[in-house]
Write a protein that holds these residues in place. Structure first.
Motif, PDB file in Angstrom:
ATOM      1  N   SER A 203       0.863  -1.184   0.000  1.00 55.18           N
ATOM      2  CA  SER A 203       0.000   0.000   0.000  1.00 55.18           C
ATOM      3  C   SER A 203       0.892   1.225   0.000  1.00 55.18           C
ATOM      4  CB  SER A 203      -0.935   0.018   1.208  1.00 55.18           C
ATOM      5  OG  SER A 203      -0.175   0.107   2.406  1.00 55.18           O
ATOM      6  N   ALA A 204       0.378   2.339  -0.490  1.00 56.35           N
ATOM      7  CA  ALA A 204       1.156   3.576  -0.563  1.00 56.35           C
ATOM      8  C   ALA A 204       0.244   4.750  -0.230  1.00 56.35           C
ATOM      9  CB  ALA A 204       1.767   3.738  -1.951  1.00 56.35           C
ATOM     10  N   ARG A 205       0.846   5.872   0.179  1.00 59.26           N
ATOM     11  CA  ARG A 205       0.077   7.044   0.563  1.00 59.26           C
ATOM     12  C   ARG A 205       0.675   8.323  -0.020  1.00 59.26           C
ATOM     13  NH1 ARG A 205      -2.751   3.436   1.550  1.00 59.26           N
ATOM     14  NH2 ARG A 205      -3.922   2.955   3.456  1.00 59.26           N
ATOM     15  N   TRP A 206      -0.226   9.292  -0.316  1.00 61.70           N
ATOM     16  CA  TRP A 206       0.167  10.587  -0.865  1.00 61.70           C
ATOM     17  C   TRP A 206       0.669  11.530   0.233  1.00 61.70           C
ATOM     18  CZ3 TRP A 206      -0.200  11.175  -6.089  1.00 61.70           C
ATOM     19  CH2 TRP A 206      -1.126  10.399  -6.801  1.00 61.70           C
ATOM     20  N   SER A 207       1.546  12.462  -0.151  1.00 62.29           N
ATOM     21  CA  SER A 207       1.847  13.611   0.697  1.00 62.29           C
ATOM     22  C   SER A 207       0.702  14.608   0.533  1.00 62.29           C
ATOM     23  CB  SER A 207       3.172  14.257   0.287  1.00 62.29           C
ATOM     24  OG  SER A 207       3.119  14.709  -1.061  1.00 62.29           O
ATOM     25  N   ALA A 208       0.642  15.631   1.375  1.00 61.82           N
ATOM     26  CA  ALA A 208      -0.472  16.579   1.341  1.00 61.82           C
ATOM     27  C   ALA A 208      -0.555  17.341   0.022  1.00 61.82           C
ATOM     28  CB  ALA A 208      -0.346  17.557   2.492  1.00 61.82           C
ATOM     29  N   ASP A 209       0.592  17.620  -0.592  1.00 60.45           N
ATOM     30  CA  ASP A 209       0.590  18.364  -1.855  1.00 60.45           C
ATOM     31  C   ASP A 209       0.490  17.457  -3.080  1.00 60.45           C
ATOM     32  OD1 ASP A 209       3.112  17.221  -1.948  1.00 60.45           O
ATOM     33  OD2 ASP A 209       4.202  19.123  -1.807  1.00 60.45           O
ATOM     34  N   LYS A 211       2.707  15.540  -4.327  1.00 66.46           N
ATOM     35  CA  LYS A 211       3.948  15.459  -5.100  1.00 66.46           C
ATOM     36  C   LYS A 211       4.822  14.267  -4.710  1.00 66.46           C
ATOM     37  CE  LYS A 211       4.264  20.434  -5.961  1.00 66.46           C
ATOM     38  NZ  LYS A 211       5.084  21.670  -5.800  1.00 66.46           N
ATOM     39  N   LYS A 212       4.571  13.715  -3.521  1.00 68.45           N
ATOM     40  CA  LYS A 212       5.371  12.586  -3.037  1.00 68.45           C
ATOM     41  C   LYS A 212       4.466  11.409  -2.679  1.00 68.45           C
ATOM     42  CE  LYS A 212       9.388  14.800  -2.958  1.00 68.45           C
ATOM     43  NZ  LYS A 212      10.566  14.367  -3.759  1.00 68.45           N
ATOM     44  N   VAL A 213       5.057  10.226  -2.644  1.00 71.87           N
ATOM     45  CA  VAL A 213       4.360   9.014  -2.248  1.00 71.87           C
ATOM     46  C   VAL A 213       5.254   8.249  -1.277  1.00 71.87           C
ATOM     47  CG1 VAL A 213       3.598   6.741  -3.046  1.00 71.87           C
ATOM     48  CG2 VAL A 213       2.973   8.795  -4.332  1.00 71.87           C
ATOM     49  N   ALA A 214       4.698   7.739  -0.192  1.00 68.51           N
ATOM     50  CA  ALA A 214       5.471   6.983   0.795  1.00 68.51           C
ATOM     51  C   ALA A 214       4.883   5.591   0.954  1.00 68.51           C
ATOM     52  CB  ALA A 214       5.474   7.705   2.139  1.00 68.51           C
ATOM     53  N   PHE A 215       5.750   4.625   1.233  1.00 72.45           N
ATOM     54  CA  PHE A 215       5.304   3.249   1.421  1.00 72.45           C
ATOM     55  C   PHE A 215       6.355   2.477   2.207  1.00 72.45           C
ATOM     56  CE2 PHE A 215       7.716   3.466  -2.466  1.00 72.45           C
ATOM     57  CZ  PHE A 215       8.465   2.295  -2.512  1.00 72.45           C
ATOM     58  N   ILE A 216       5.948   1.350   2.769  1.00 71.12           N
ATOM     59  CA  ILE A 216       6.844   0.432   3.449  1.00 71.12           C
ATOM     60  C   ILE A 216       7.165  -0.712   2.503  1.00 71.12           C
ATOM     61  CG2 ILE A 216       7.154  -1.146   5.395  1.00 71.12           C
ATOM     62  CD1 ILE A 216       7.010   1.655   6.340  1.00 71.12           C
ATOM     63  N   ASP A 217       8.443  -1.091   2.425  1.00 70.62           N
ATOM     64  CA  ASP A 217       8.836  -2.219   1.597  1.00 70.62           C
ATOM     65  C   ASP A 217       9.781  -3.103   2.385  1.00 70.62           C
ATOM     66  OD1 ASP A 217       8.916  -3.883  -0.576  1.00 70.62           O
ATOM     67  OD2 ASP A 217       9.832  -2.441  -1.948  1.00 70.62           O
ATOM     68  N   GLU A 218      10.151  -4.222   1.817  1.00 71.31           N
ATOM     69  CA  GLU A 218      11.106  -5.135   2.433  1.00 71.31           C
ATOM     70  C   GLU A 218      12.341  -5.211   1.550  1.00 71.31           C
ATOM     71  OE1 GLU A 218       8.956  -8.754   2.891  1.00 71.31           O
ATOM     72  OE2 GLU A 218       7.554  -7.928   4.357  1.00 71.31           O
ATOM     73  N   ARG A 219      13.489  -4.816   2.087  1.00 70.19           N
ATOM     74  CA  ARG A 219      14.742  -4.829   1.347  1.00 70.19           C
ATOM     75  C   ARG A 219      15.800  -5.544   2.177  1.00 70.19           C
ATOM     76  NH1 ARG A 219      14.275  -0.387  -2.367  1.00 70.19           N
ATOM     77  NH2 ARG A 219      12.094  -0.509  -3.067  1.00 70.19           N
ATOM     78  N   VAL A 227      10.305   7.040   0.344  1.00 71.74           N
ATOM     79  CA  VAL A 227       9.569   8.177  -0.213  1.00 71.74           C
ATOM     80  C   VAL A 227      10.012   8.355  -1.655  1.00 71.74           C
ATOM     81  CG1 VAL A 227       9.063  10.634  -0.037  1.00 71.74           C
ATOM     82  CG2 VAL A 227       9.421   9.290   2.045  1.00 71.74           C
ATOM     83  N   ILE A 228       9.047   8.414  -2.579  1.00 70.71           N
ATOM     84  CA  ILE A 228       9.369   8.576  -3.994  1.00 70.71           C
ATOM     85  C   ILE A 228       8.595   9.741  -4.596  1.00 70.71           C
ATOM     86  CG2 ILE A 228       9.891   6.127  -4.293  1.00 70.71           C
ATOM     87  CD1 ILE A 228       7.169   5.783  -5.636  1.00 70.71           C
ATOM     88  N   ASP A 229       9.009  10.148  -5.786  1.00 70.78           N
ATOM     89  CA  ASP A 229       8.352  11.199  -6.542  1.00 70.78           C
ATOM     90  C   ASP A 229       7.056  10.645  -7.152  1.00 70.78           C
ATOM     91  OD1 ASP A 229       7.939  13.574  -8.031  1.00 70.78           O
ATOM     92  OD2 ASP A 229       8.921  12.672  -9.768  1.00 70.78           O
ATOM     93  N   ALA A 230       5.951  11.349  -6.972  1.00 73.38           N
ATOM     94  CA  ALA A 230       4.665  10.875  -7.488  1.00 73.38           C
ATOM     95  C   ALA A 230       4.621  10.854  -9.007  1.00 73.38           C
ATOM     96  CB  ALA A 230       3.528  11.740  -6.955  1.00 73.38           C
ATOM     97  N   ALA A 231       5.551  11.576  -9.650  1.00 77.55           N
ATOM     98  CA  ALA A 231       5.595  11.592 -11.112  1.00 77.55           C
ATOM     99  C   ALA A 231       6.414  10.426 -11.666  1.00 77.55           C
ATOM    100  CB  ALA A 231       6.162  12.918 -11.614  1.00 77.55           C
ATOM    101  N   GLY A 232       7.113   9.698 -10.776  1.00 77.51           N
ATOM    102  CA  GLY A 232       7.850   8.534 -11.214  1.00 77.51           C
ATOM    103  C   GLY A 232       9.331   8.734 -11.463  1.00 77.51           C
ATOM    104  N   SER A 233       9.880   9.873 -11.055  1.00 78.11           N
ATOM    105  CA  SER A 233      11.302  10.120 -11.254  1.00 78.11           C
ATOM    106  C   SER A 233      12.139   9.245 -10.326  1.00 78.11           C
ATOM    107  CB  SER A 233      11.636  11.590 -10.988  1.00 78.11           C
ATOM    108  OG  SER A 233      13.034  11.810 -10.994  1.00 78.11           O
ATOM    109  N   GLU A 234      13.058   8.452 -10.873  1.00 81.94           N
ATOM    110  CA  GLU A 234      13.902   7.579 -10.067  1.00 81.94           C
ATOM    111  C   GLU A 234      14.888   8.373  -9.211  1.00 81.94           C
ATOM    112  OE1 GLU A 234      15.336   3.871 -11.852  1.00 81.94           O
ATOM    113  OE2 GLU A 234      14.332   4.502 -13.700  1.00 81.94           O
ATOM    114  N   LYS A 235      15.212   9.596  -9.613  1.00 79.47           N
ATOM    115  CA  LYS A 235      16.174  10.421  -8.874  1.00 79.47           C
ATOM    116  C   LYS A 235      15.622  10.889  -7.533  1.00 79.47           C
ATOM    117  CE  LYS A 235      18.390  12.190 -13.080  1.00 79.47           C
ATOM    118  NZ  LYS A 235      18.740  13.393 -13.862  1.00 79.47           N
TER     119      LYS A 235
END
Length: 315
Positions: A203-209, A211-219, A227-235
């Motif tokens: 599952s993932a969640r939006w920031s208030a604006d 522009k960002k997306v946060a999620f828990i993963d297993e690495r 935390v990643i860019d909602a537009a999909g930028s890997e940077k």
């Protein structure tokens, strides 16, 4: 006979904190998200102020044991959640709404992971495989009263963007599980997490604006908050924290993220904590977390004053 069920790993809501919870103690044990017990614990929906005050039980659906994914309506008058007869591994979940004072509990029918539209008139939700009513699996939308159900696309854990223009969801329709954004205007989907999403279910969640997306993963065998860019930028991808944490997270509208954590000892109870979206500080526990072994799935009210979550503290 032992029944296995999974615990959610993290939660979310605007500034830049995330809500966490910690793990189970006692006769249950946690191992890569799996808890085993004689039966699923009796859970219920609780609410409290952000400072831990006015803690109260909001709802416990009759005949249901496992409760999950509560969230406030935009006007703060209703709470939506889903519940199972047994545990989270079954596909018999139903969606419920209830007034914030616990009145007028209403069964909206089959489904899970319901999320409000910004105007409070609709609910996104998902239907799982092997569901007893044999409905089409995927992301659905319905009116807030449970009427007008309509299938949208393959995936699960849908969440409207704060402005309602996009839907964040998880899907494996292209092979590996990943995180996608559906554009409501263009009717198109875009993968925003380029690598495989290991956490299942995710599952993932939006920031208030938005522009960002946060999620828990297993690495590498550890839980990480990303935390990643909602537009999909890997940077723009960043690992915010590694540790004994879980979701779904709660983020917008709170600037911090809320999740469950048990940072001090793997045998400690699962506690709700907050963490800033930026920086190096570890999760900090929220008040009034001294009861229950399970506290998870937090969500903030739109005014940032109240928190709703799931707990077994009433046992």
């Amino acid at each position: 006979m032992l029944i296995s069920f999974r615990l959610p790993l993290c939660l979310a809501r605007p500034t830049s904190l995330i809500l966490l919870a910690a793990l189970v103690a006692g006769s249950m044990h946690f191992c890569f998200g799996l808890v085993e017990a004689a039966e699923a614990p009796q859970l219920a929906i609780y609410a409290m102020n952000g400072d831990g005050g006015e803690l109260r039980q909001v709802a416990q659906a009759p005949g249901k044991r496992w409760h999950a994914a509560p969230s406030w309506s935009p006007d703060g008058k209703l709470v939506v959640f889903h519940a199972y007869t047994g545990d989270a591994e079954t596909a018999d979940s139903h969606i419920f709404t209830v007034h914030d004072d616990g009145a007028e509990l209403k069964d909206l029918g089959q489904g899970r992971d319901a999320a409000w539209s910004p105007d409070g008139k609709q609910l996104l939700f998902s239907i799982a495989e092997k569901n007893p009513e044999k409905e089409q699996v995927g992301v659905w939308v319905m009116n807030a009263d449970g009427k007008g159900r309509q299938w949208m696309f393959a995936g699960y854990a849908p969440v409207f963007a704060p402005d309602g223009s996009r839907i964040l969801f998880v899907s494996s329709h292209e092979g590996n599980q990943s995180i996608y954004v559906y554009d409501m205007i263009e009717g198109s989907q875009k993968k925003i997490l380029q690598e495989a999403y290991q956490k299942k279910p995710g599952s993932a969640r939006w920031s208030a604006d938005g522009k960002k997306v946060a999620f828990i993963d297993e690495r590498d065998g550890k839980s990480v908050l990303i935390v990643i860019d909602a537009a999909g930028s890997e940077k723009e991808q960043a690992v915010r924290h590694r540790g004994l944490i879980g979701g779904p997270i709660a983020w917008a509208p709170n600037p911090k993220m809320t999740l469950w954590s048990r940072e001090k000892d793997p045998n400690d109870p699962q506690q709700l904590s907050v963490i800033a979206a930026d920086g190096d500080d570890p999760p900090a526990g929220l008040p009034n977390q001294d009861k229950g072994t399970l506290n998870f799935d937090p969500a903030w009210s739109l005014d940032n004053q109240r928190l709703v979550f799931v707990s077994d503290r009433g046992k």
